[in-house]
Design a protein around this motif. Structure first.
Motif, PDB file in Angstrom:
ATOM      1  N   SER A   1     -70.345  35.734  14.939  1.00  0.00           N
ATOM      2  CA  SER A   1     -71.449  35.588  15.880  1.00  0.00           C
ATOM      3  C   SER A   1     -72.383  34.478  15.408  1.00  0.00           C
ATOM      4  N   HIS A   2     -73.448  34.270  16.149  1.00  0.00           N
ATOM      5  CA  HIS A   2     -74.348  33.155  15.872  1.00  0.00           C
ATOM      6  C   HIS A   2     -75.199  33.436  14.635  1.00  0.00           C
ATOM      7  N   PRO A   3     -75.501  32.411  13.829  1.00  0.00           N
ATOM      8  CA  PRO A   3     -76.306  32.620  12.607  1.00  0.00           C
ATOM      9  C   PRO A   3     -77.751  33.032  12.865  1.00  0.00           C
ATOM     10  N   ILE A   4     -78.147  33.140  14.119  1.00  0.00           N
ATOM     11  CA  ILE A   4     -79.506  33.591  14.422  1.00  0.00           C
ATOM     12  C   ILE A   4     -79.758  34.996  13.874  1.00  0.00           C
TER      13      ILE A   4
ATOM     14  N   ILE B   1     -72.055  44.690  18.936  1.00  0.00           N
ATOM     15  CA  ILE B   1     -73.426  44.993  18.516  1.00  0.00           C
ATOM     16  C   ILE B   1     -74.167  43.704  18.179  1.00  0.00           C
ATOM     17  N   ASN B   2     -73.513  42.822  17.442  1.00  0.00           N
ATOM     18  CA  ASN B   2     -74.146  41.550  17.086  1.00  0.00           C
ATOM     19  C   ASN B   2     -74.530  40.755  18.335  1.00  0.00           C
ATOM     20  N   GLU B   3     -73.657  40.727  19.333  1.00  0.00           N
ATOM     21  CA  GLU B   3     -73.966  39.993  20.559  1.00  0.00           C
ATOM     22  C   GLU B   3     -75.147  40.615  21.290  1.00  0.00           C
ATOM     23  N   ALA B   4     -75.206  41.960  21.301  1.00  0.00           N
ATOM     24  CA  ALA B   4     -76.343  42.624  21.943  1.00  0.00           C
ATOM     25  C   ALA B   4     -77.637  42.334  21.198  1.00  0.00           C
ATOM     26  N   LEU B   5     -77.576  42.302  19.865  1.00  0.00           N
ATOM     27  CA  LEU B   5     -78.773  42.004  19.075  1.00  0.00           C
ATOM     28  C   LEU B   5     -79.218  40.552  19.273  1.00  0.00           C
TER      29      LEU B   5
ATOM     30  N   ARG C   1     -75.157  26.966  20.370  1.00  0.00           N
ATOM     31  CA  ARG C   1     -76.376  27.682  20.707  1.00  0.00           C
ATOM     32  C   ARG C   1     -76.058  29.162  20.885  1.00  0.00           C
ATOM     33  N   PRO C   2     -77.048  30.032  20.650  1.00  0.00           N
ATOM     34  CA  PRO C   2     -76.805  31.445  20.958  1.00  0.00           C
ATOM     35  C   PRO C   2     -76.664  31.631  22.459  1.00  0.00           C
ATOM     36  N   SER C   3     -75.926  32.647  22.844  1.00  0.00           N
ATOM     37  CA  SER C   3     -75.732  32.907  24.263  1.00  0.00           C
ATOM     38  C   SER C   3     -76.966  33.573  24.854  1.00  0.00           C
TER      39      SER C   3
ATOM     40  N   ALA D   1     -75.557  40.798  27.072  1.00  0.00           N
ATOM     41  CA  ALA D   1     -74.319  41.299  26.467  1.00  0.00           C
ATOM     42  C   ALA D   1     -74.028  42.712  26.951  1.00  0.00           C
ATOM     43  N   GLY D   2     -72.759  43.074  26.987  1.00  0.00           N
ATOM     44  CA  GLY D   2     -72.376  44.431  27.351  1.00  0.00           C
ATOM     45  C   GLY D   2     -72.882  45.431  26.329  1.00  0.00           C
ATOM     46  N   ARG D   3     -73.404  46.569  26.822  1.00  0.00           N
ATOM     47  CA  ARG D   3     -74.021  47.540  25.918  1.00  0.00           C
ATOM     48  C   ARG D   3     -73.305  48.884  25.869  1.00  0.00           C
ATOM     49  N   LEU D   4     -72.470  49.174  26.873  1.00  0.00           N
ATOM     50  CA  LEU D   4     -71.941  50.521  27.019  1.00  0.00           C
ATOM     51  C   LEU D   4     -70.418  50.543  26.936  1.00  0.00           C
ATOM     52  N   ASN D   5     -69.887  51.665  26.447  1.00  0.00           N
ATOM     53  CA  ASN D   5     -68.448  51.911  26.507  1.00  0.00           C
ATOM     54  C   ASN D   5     -68.130  52.544  27.861  1.00  0.00           C
TER      55      ASN D   5
END
Length: 653
Positions: A51-54, A326-330, A484-486, A490-494
């Motif tokens: 994921s992004h280094p942010i 999780i990283n994408e959601a954060l 760049r970060p997206s 991001a999807g949050r649910l299963n």
């Protein structure tokens, strides 16, 4: 084992096995793959876990790449540490660790409906000495390690203090920090709180030295099922001992001492986090280890006060892609309040790729028109030294066969153009690194495949001119700046849509690999034996007979076949990378890229075969199979990328 394969294939099979064999098989297979040369590259490529280094930050002063860690209870023997380190984790817990081995003999329970694992012997581990031997050999990764230290069952407070201090001293060279797990169910039943606090104080003081002097951060391990009253009684000791952080544990214990680790632990964990944060203030680092089964759970834990999360049962029930999700959601939570940076100008880089895509579309349309009418161009006639009418008179199937090759190539060119334009406009323009990787990989293969045209000594001036015009556009487009970060939610649910999309993604991954294999095979045939048996049946001729008609005929056909194989391989790589890395909730443009990108190639392939009467089922079977994957994949992806899930995402914007 990314989610699209885990949810669709491996989890249904593994969950038919008893828990321990399933766990050992999974971890053993991943560990074996990671030890094979190139194995970690395969894991990273299939899952694209980076994921992004942010998200880079610190946990108790220790630099971590991501605020997502792996629970030590999942891989107590360290069979797959190197593989698991590629999944998007920022740190790893190892433990529980005791001074002597605690062997296990009872099976682990698995409640699929409740998404819960039941460990009847929660303290099972290999012991300090075997762990030290494993660490000395190396585990193949550089992630920070936090060791969860636990006293032996039946130890007195004095014995527990000595054991914990011995383990901390011996493990210090390998440790980023320690999780001190003292308040086990047995201790709570046999020790006074003051005795437990004395053990905690002794261990805390032993680790209070600076890192240069052998000290490491000490985090107190608070049991998940510790009551509010128990926490209130413990609070003065926690304040006095000044711990470096606190871990809210992962297990709820039964009356028989079995540890229940699963989705049901989330609500108790959130309550504990709020209680701890309220009592100890905002500065103390908190780690949540229970009930994280989907990205929303991690977001809830962060909102309740957690600085990081540990995954265990969530990785088993949701899949190995959970850390990445999780990283994408954060990441989205970090950027959602900020205005996106200004988009680069058309001529900065992405516009050149759009022009290249449009050029491929235009070239494909013109090639299709020529292939469906005159078939051959003047320089083809000049190369043959033979009029098309005479060629048709010699064998009435030759021109139709050449039309079939050239129309399928034209359709593939249009597909490539559509995919390139979409990736450039929606991805490269927004600094999405995966789109740049897709364009770079596909483009390098596509331009390199030009040399396949020379396999039989035929130089195509029109293809050379097209490559000369398009190559500078490709080079200019690849000047794209840092990623760049997206800014896409991001999807949050299963959700059911997400689970269905895993099957759709699997189908497109299979399609990508199948098309790539087909491209390699076609190109290889084009520069070697040129024809397959069904081709010769359609032509009612042998290569020798065709060579007698014109000695340059086979080289001309070979050039078409090799060119089509190279183009198909280039197209397949773009589709494969999109399928591997581009599928996401509400990404409508990706769904349309797959849908519109595949349509011209399939339309060209099927229409020309039926038009010229080349309808051999065996010959068309790969195309039928590919179209089935394409159509079903789009259907299964639609709800997640275009339907209700996408609508919810639009509302979030």
């Amino acid at each position: 084992m990314p989610d699209w394969s885990y949810q669709s294939l491996f989890r249904p099979l593994l969950f038919r096995l008893p828990s321990l064999p399933a766990r050992d098989l999974t971890l053993g297979a991943m560990g074996l793959l990671s030890r094979i040369p190139g194995g970690t590259f395969v894991i990273k490529t299939l899952g694209h876990m980076e994921s992004h280094p942010i998200l880079e930050g610190e946990l108790c002063g220790i630099p971590v790449k991501y605020p997502v860690g792996l629970s030590g209870s999942l891989d107590i023997r360290g069979a797959a540490q190197k593989a698991l380190a590629q999944f998007g984790f920022g740190f790893m817990e190892i433990g529980p660790v005791t001074v002597r081995e605690i062997p296990g003999s009872l099976p682990v329970g698995r409640d699929t409906a409740e998404e819960t694992l039941v460990y009847p012997e929660p303290a099972v581990n290999v012991g300090l000495e075997r762990l030290l031997g494993r660490l000395a050999r190396g585990e193949g990764h550089t992630l920070p390690r936090f060791f969860r230290l636990r006293p032996m069952p039946g130890a007195s407070p004095a014995e527990a203090s000595a054991q914990l201090k011995e383990m901390a001293a011996k493990l210090a060279p390998y440790a980023a920090g320690f999780h001190i797990d003292v308040l086990t169910p047995e201790v709570r039943d046999s020790w006074t709180l003051e005795a437990a606090a004395g053990v905690m104080r002794a261990v805390r003081e032993a680790g209070a030295a600076e890192p240069e002097q052998g000290g490491r951060p000490m985090l107190f391990y608070l049991p998940l099922d510790f009551t509010a009253a128990g926490f209130a009684a413990l609070l003065p000791f926690l304040r006095q001992q000044a711990w470096d952080g606190l871990v809210v544990g992962e297990a709820v214990y039964s009356a028989q001492g079995a540890a229940h680790i699963g989705r049901g632990g989330l609500e108790p964990a959130l309550a504990q986090l709020r209680r701890v944060r309220s009592a100890l203030g905002p500065g103390l680092p908190l780690v949540a280890a229970a009930g994280i089964h989907q990205p929303q759970d991690a977001l809830d834990a962060v909102e309740a006060g957690a600085d990081a999360v540990l995954l265990h049962s969530g990785l088993v029930f949701s899949g190995p892609g959970l850390p990445k999700r999780i990283n994408e959601a954060l990441i989205y939570e970090k950027v959602r309040g900020a205005a996106p940076p200004a988009l680069p100008s058309f001529w900065a880089h992405w516009g050149w790729m759009c022009l290249l895509g449009l050029g491929m579309i235009l070239g494909g349309v013109l090639a299709w028109m020529i292939a469906a009418t005159t078939v051959v161009l003047p320089y083809d006639v000049s190369f043959l030294g033979m009029d098309p009418a005479l060629l048709d008179l010699a064998n009435s199937g030759i021109l139709r066969f050449m039309s079939h090759d050239r129309v399928t190539l034209a359709g593939t060119m249009i597909s490539i153009g559509v995919v390139y334009f979409q990736l450039a406009y929606h991805g490269l323009r927004h600094g999405q690194h995966w789109t740049r990787t897709a364009l770079m990989t596909s483009g390098l293969v596509g331009f390199s495949s030009f040399f396949l045209y020379l396999g039989y000594g035929y130089f195509d001036p029109l293809h050379a001119l097209a490559a000369a015009l398009l190559l500078p556009m490709f080079v200019l487009a690849m000047r794209a700046p840092a990623d760049r970060p997206s800014y896409e939610p991001a999807g949050r649910l299963n959700s059911p849509e997400w689970r269905l999309a895993q099957l759709g993604q699997l189908l497109f991954v299979v399609l990508g690999f199948a098309l790539a294999a087909g491209g390699v095979i076609i190109a290889s045939i084009g520069i070697t034996r040129v024809f397959v048996p069904t081709d010769l049946e359609y032509l009612c001729a042998t290569p020798e007979m065709l060579n007698e008609i014109n000695a340059r005929l086979i080289p001309l056909i070979a050039h078409d076949r090799a060119g089509f194989g190279g183009a198909l391989f280039s197209d397949a790589l773009a589709v494969l990378i999109i399928a591997l890395w581009g599928i996401g909730e509400g990404r409508r443009w990706v769904w349309w890229t797959l849908a519109l990108g595949g349509l011209p190639a399939f339309l060209a392939g099927f229409s020309v075969h039926y038009f010229i009467g080349y309808t051999s089922f065996i010959h068309l079977l790969p195309a039928y199979f590919a179209f089935m994957l394409y159509a079903l994949g789009l259907v299964f992806l639609y709800p997640y990328m275009m339907g209700r899930a996408a609508a919810r995402k639009d509302e979030a914007r």
